[in-house]
Design a protein around this motif. Structure first.
Motif, PDB file in Angstrom:
ATOM      1  N   TYR A 106       0.910  -1.263  -0.077  1.00  0.00           N
ATOM      2  CA  TYR A 106       0.148   0.075   0.019  1.00  0.00           C
ATOM      3  C   TYR A 106       0.922   1.295  -0.085  1.00  0.00           C
ATOM      4  CZ  TYR A 106      -4.348  -2.896   0.717  1.00  0.00           C
ATOM      5  OH  TYR A 106      -5.313  -3.447   0.755  1.00  0.00           O
ATOM      6  N   GLY A 107       2.003   1.263  -0.630  1.00  0.00           N
ATOM      7  CA  GLY A 107       2.917   2.185  -0.564  1.00  0.00           C
ATOM      8  C   GLY A 107       2.999   2.831  -1.912  1.00  0.00           C
ATOM      9  N   LYS A 108       3.953   3.880  -1.947  1.00  0.00           N
ATOM     10  CA  LYS A 108       3.876   4.720  -3.280  1.00  0.00           C
ATOM     11  C   LYS A 108       4.501   3.862  -4.406  1.00  0.00           C
ATOM     12  CE  LYS A 108       4.366   9.288  -1.212  1.00  0.00           C
ATOM     13  NZ  LYS A 108       5.189  10.385  -1.000  1.00  0.00           N
ATOM     14  N   ASP A 144       3.372   1.046 -14.133  1.00  0.00           N
ATOM     15  CA  ASP A 144       3.546   0.214 -13.185  1.00  0.00           C
ATOM     16  C   ASP A 144       2.416  -0.754 -12.883  1.00  0.00           C
ATOM     17  OD1 ASP A 144       4.041  -1.204 -10.721  1.00  0.00           O
ATOM     18  OD2 ASP A 144       4.466   0.586  -9.549  1.00  0.00           O
ATOM     19  N   PRO A 145       2.475  -1.920 -13.589  1.00  0.00           N
ATOM     20  CA  PRO A 145       1.325  -2.770 -13.645  1.00  0.00           C
ATOM     21  C   PRO A 145       0.885  -3.497 -12.288  1.00  0.00           C
ATOM     22  CG  PRO A 145       2.736  -3.137 -15.494  1.00  0.00           C
ATOM     23  CD  PRO A 145       3.406  -2.392 -14.557  1.00  0.00           C
ATOM     24  N   ASN A 146       1.916  -3.463 -11.474  1.00  0.00           N
ATOM     25  CA  ASN A 146       1.722  -3.907 -10.011  1.00  0.00           C
ATOM     26  C   ASN A 146       1.382  -3.168  -9.027  1.00  0.00           C
ATOM     27  OD1 ASN A 146       2.299  -6.492 -10.891  1.00  0.00           O
ATOM     28  ND2 ASN A 146       4.433  -6.333 -10.909  1.00  0.00           N
ATOM     29  N   PHE A 147       0.986  -1.727  -9.579  1.00  0.00           N
ATOM     30  CA  PHE A 147       0.532  -0.689  -8.228  1.00  0.00           C
ATOM     31  C   PHE A 147      -0.792  -1.080  -7.791  1.00  0.00           C
ATOM     32  CE2 PHE A 147       0.865   4.239  -8.006  1.00  0.00           C
ATOM     33  CZ  PHE A 147       0.881   4.198  -6.858  1.00  0.00           C
ATOM     34  N   VAL A 148      -0.705  -1.645  -6.582  1.00  0.00           N
ATOM     35  CA  VAL A 148      -1.804  -1.925  -5.903  1.00  0.00           C
ATOM     36  C   VAL A 148      -2.822  -0.890  -5.619  1.00  0.00           C
ATOM     37  CG1 VAL A 148      -2.620  -3.101  -3.744  1.00  0.00           C
ATOM     38  CG2 VAL A 148      -0.728  -4.001  -5.066  1.00  0.00           C
ATOM     39  N   LEU A 149      -2.309   0.228  -5.234  1.00  0.00           N
ATOM     40  CA  LEU A 149      -3.116   1.286  -4.682  1.00  0.00           C
ATOM     41  C   LEU A 149      -4.015   1.910  -5.978  1.00  0.00           C
ATOM     42  CD1 LEU A 149      -1.140   3.442  -2.187  1.00  0.00           C
ATOM     43  CD2 LEU A 149      -2.859   2.126  -1.773  1.00  0.00           C
ATOM     44  N   SER A 174      -5.708  -6.693  -8.204  1.00  0.00           N
ATOM     45  CA  SER A 174      -5.258  -6.267  -7.065  1.00  0.00           C
ATOM     46  C   SER A 174      -4.803  -7.468  -5.865  1.00  0.00           C
ATOM     47  CB  SER A 174      -6.069  -5.274  -6.166  1.00  0.00           C
ATOM     48  OG  SER A 174      -5.364  -5.108  -5.033  1.00  0.00           O
ATOM     49  N   LEU A 175      -5.843  -8.330  -5.930  1.00  0.00           N
ATOM     50  CA  LEU A 175      -5.624  -9.745  -4.868  1.00  0.00           C
ATOM     51  C   LEU A 175      -4.688 -10.797  -5.400  1.00  0.00           C
ATOM     52  CD1 LEU A 175      -9.443 -10.022  -3.975  1.00  0.00           C
ATOM     53  CD2 LEU A 175      -7.312  -9.208  -2.433  1.00  0.00           C
TER      54      LEU A 175
END
Length: 289
Positions: A106-108, A144-149, A174-175
């Motif tokens: 959950y970071g930048k 950034d395809p793995n950017f959860v936020l 996301s999951l």
């Protein structure tokens, strides 16, 4: 004049009385499980601990042991005690550092372009311009395809547009990256509820409970969906759990859980199931006045 019914919920004194034997059995099984792998991660450690715990507690002959597992406090207390025994019995198999995954996922974004697009998307969300927010989040995810936020907020934006299928699509993405993500687990449950797919909603709320047993939203969401499926017993059991956590944390949401419990009570009372209601309340250590 008809007398209106008011439901008052108070918590009875809570105590857990179970022998050290059950804890030692769980710890022994945990050590056996950990010995089977050479690369012990935090996730493997948790699985090795929780799987035998559920099996052994539910089959224990002492009803007090089984009852203790029906409350968040009971689960957490047992987890702490078993972990302490495992640390003594097989210390070399215990992960040295428990990482805070929320800080990681959950970071930048480390990609400056992705982070900038994400900030713009958030601004559009604040303005309730969800279509432009989606375009910005798409740019962030392209970088950034793995950017959860960004995935989570993309899903939120689609949900605000009542596009539940796309919302679910991005919550699932996301999951895939962060399976324990409480935000995606909670909100994908909401999306499935809106689609009237109550069973699937419950499956995600159960995952939320598994990963975050102290998060009331998992129990509250499961309770609502069980109620929609007319499974009043499971609805009540989960709603009591949610109410306990809300109350202990002095959350304003305790009013919502109490109102929902009141609605379940009225339904069960009309079906002559008042005794069952009280039995479930007692099991959850809740006193009805």
């Amino acid at each position: 004049m008809e007398k209106k019914f008011i439901l008052f919920l108070t918590f009875a004194s809570f105590s857990i009385l179970h022998s050290q034997t059950i804890e030692e059995k769980i710890a022994a099984k945990t050590c056996e499980c950990l010995q089977k792998t050479s690369n012990i991660t935090n996730e493997i450690f948790r699985d090795c601990l929780t799987k035998p715990m559920g099996e052994l507690v539910m089959t224990d002959k002492d009803p007090k042991v089984r009852e203790s597992f029906n409350t968040v406090e009971g689960i957490q207390t047992m987890l702490l005690r078993v972990q302490a025994i495992v640390s003594k019995e097989c210390p070399k198999l215990v992960p040295a550092i428990i990482e805070n995954k929320d800080d990681i996922y959950y970071g930048k974004s480390k990609n400056e372009s992705a982070q900038n697009s994400y900030i713009i998307g958030q601004d559009f969300m604040d303005q309730k311009n969800f279509k432009l927010a989606i375009e910005s989040f798409q740019l962030a995810l392209k970088a950034d395809p793995n950017f959860v936020l960004a995935l989570d907020d993309m899903a939120v934006s689609y949900r605000q547009l009542n596009d539940y299928d796309n919302a679910i699509k991005y919550y699932k993405k996301s999951l895939e990256i962060y399976p324990e993500g409480n935000f995606a687990l909670m909100n994908i449950g909401v999306a499935y509820t809106f689609k009237s797919d109550y069973k699937t909603a419950i499956s995600y709320y159960q995952k939320l409970i598994e990963y975050h047993p102290d998060n009331a939203e998992g129990y509250f969401g499961a309770g609502k969906n069980y109620f929609m499926l007319k499974d009043d017993e499971k609805a009540l059991d989960n709603m009591f759990m949610a109410h306990r956590i809300y109350t202990d944390s002095k959350s304003d949401y305790a009013k919502d859980s109490e109102q929902f419990i009141g609605a379940i009570y009225q339904k069960m009372k009309s079906e002559n199931k008042e005794d069952l209601f009280k039995k479930i309340a007692k099991k959850n250590n809740i006193q009805i006045d």
